[in-house]
Every structure is written in structure tokens, then in C-alpha cells.
Scaffold this motif. Structure first.
Motif, mmCIF file in Angstrom:
data_model
loop_
_atom_site.group_PDB
_atom_site.id
_atom_site.type_symbol
_atom_site.label_atom_id
_atom_site.label_comp_id
_atom_site.label_asym_id
_atom_site.label_seq_id
_atom_site.Cartn_x
_atom_site.Cartn_y
_atom_site.Cartn_z
ATOM 1 N N UNK A 1 16.171 65.772 62.827
ATOM 2 C CA UNK A 1 16.494 66.959 62.040
ATOM 3 C C UNK A 1 17.625 66.686 61.060
ATOM 4 N N UNK A 2 17.559 67.348 59.935
ATOM 5 C CA UNK A 2 18.591 67.186 58.926
ATOM 6 C C UNK A 2 19.876 67.890 59.317
ATOM 7 N N UNK A 3 20.876 67.628 58.541
ATOM 8 C CA UNK A 3 22.175 68.239 58.779
ATOM 9 C C UNK A 3 22.708 68.704 57.422
ATOM 10 N N UNK A 4 22.951 70.003 57.324
ATOM 11 C CA UNK A 4 23.413 70.563 56.066
ATOM 12 C C UNK A 4 24.429 71.666 56.358
ATOM 13 N N UNK A 5 25.620 71.487 55.865
ATOM 14 C CA UNK A 5 26.708 72.437 56.102
ATOM 15 C C UNK A 5 27.129 73.144 54.815
ATOM 16 N N UNK A 6 26.237 73.137 53.843
ATOM 17 C CA UNK A 6 26.543 73.729 52.535
ATOM 18 C C UNK A 6 26.889 75.202 52.654
ATOM 19 N N UNK A 7 26.121 75.931 53.455
ATOM 20 C CA UNK A 7 26.368 77.370 53.577
ATOM 21 C C UNK A 7 27.746 77.650 54.161
ATOM 22 N N UNK B 1 34.324 70.503 57.740
ATOM 23 C CA UNK B 1 32.926 70.658 57.341
ATOM 24 C C UNK B 1 32.507 69.595 56.324
ATOM 25 N N UNK B 2 33.402 69.255 55.401
ATOM 26 C CA UNK B 2 33.083 68.253 54.384
ATOM 27 C C UNK B 2 32.915 66.868 54.993
ATOM 28 N N UNK B 3 33.510 66.626 56.155
ATOM 29 C CA UNK B 3 33.408 65.309 56.802
ATOM 30 C C UNK B 3 32.060 65.114 57.492
ATOM 31 N N UNK B 4 31.346 66.205 57.766
ATOM 32 C CA UNK B 4 30.035 66.071 58.408
ATOM 33 C C UNK B 4 29.038 65.461 57.443
ATOM 34 N N UNK B 5 28.072 64.706 57.975
ATOM 35 C CA UNK B 5 27.060 64.116 57.083
ATOM 36 C C UNK B 5 26.124 65.188 56.517
ATOM 37 N N UNK B 6 25.637 64.939 55.341
ATOM 38 C CA UNK B 6 24.631 65.782 54.711
ATOM 39 C C UNK B 6 23.389 64.910 54.587
#
Length: 129
Positions: free
Chosen positions: A8-14, A58-63
């Protein structure tokens, strides 16, 4: 041998957008002098520090997008073949997306040379074709 696995992808943009908006709102409140009471500057600094820390976290998490990946099983095809029943062997061949084309000749069935060599390799490795 490999198997396909879904990662699964990982996206913390929201979440990042939410924190960024909260920081803008807090700065706007400061600009409008809504922290002009005793202790207000400290409260503003602490609130902004919390938001900055959260944004950094949050910015340190991979996208990365969701993807299907090939993962090594540690098992050879020959091992899987010898341990498999007829249905599982069928599934193994389907998983390879293998196609076998044979044509009859006067001497019998003809198997292309590269397939004949592969059958020989499998037989030598302990599997059967």
C-alpha cells in the motif's frame, strides 16, 4: 521464484495541508493581535512550535504510491513443482504465463530447441516437465 505482493502507498499530503493551514491561521491570529494579553506571546510560541514539530514529523514520512512488487520466496521452481499437486502445478504454470506450442511431425511431436533444453534442465535439477 517470486510472488506478487501488494504494497500500500503512503501519502500524508492531507495531514500536511491541515497542519500548514493551522499554522497560517495561527499566524493570522497573531497578526490581528489576538495574543495581546499577558502570556499570549508564550502561548503563541508554544502553539506554533507544536505545529512546526508536527509538520516536520509528517514531512519525514515517505510519500509513495501503492504498487505491486515481486518478492523472492527463497524456493526454486523445481522445488515448488516437486512439492505441488496437479492443481498447484497448474497454478505454477499459469503464474509463469507459460505457453507451449507443439506441432506433430512424421517422427512424432516436435518441441522447439529452447524448450527441449529447458525440459532437460528441469529433469536434471530434479523436477519433471
Amino acid at each position: 521464484m517470486t510472488v506478487r505482493r501488494f504494497v500500500p502507498g503512503e501519502d500524508h499530503t492531507e495531514q500536511l495541508n491541515h497542519v500548514t493551514q493551522a499554522m497560517k491561521d495561527l499566524r493570522e491570529e497573531k497578526r490581528r493581535n489576538l495574543f495581546d494579553y499577558p502570556g499570549g506571546d508564550d502561548e503563541y510560541s508554544e502553539a506554533l512550535e507544536v505545529l512546526v514539530d508536527e509538520r516536520r514529523r509528517l514531512a519525514a514520512f515517505p510519500q509513495r504510491p501503492s504498487a505491486w512488487v515481486e518478492v523472492e520466496t527463497g524456493q526454486t521452481f523445481a522445488d515448488a513443482w516437486t512439492q505441488a499437486d496437479q492443481e498447484h502445478r497448474r497454478q505454477l504454470l499459469l503464474g509463469l504465463k507459460a505457453r507451449l506450442y507443439m506441432t506433430p511431425t512424421l517422427e512424432g511431436w516436435y518441441l522447439p530447441a529452447e524448450l527441449e533444453a529447458r525440459v532437460g534442465q528441469l529433469e536434471h535439477a530434479g523436477g519433471s516437465a
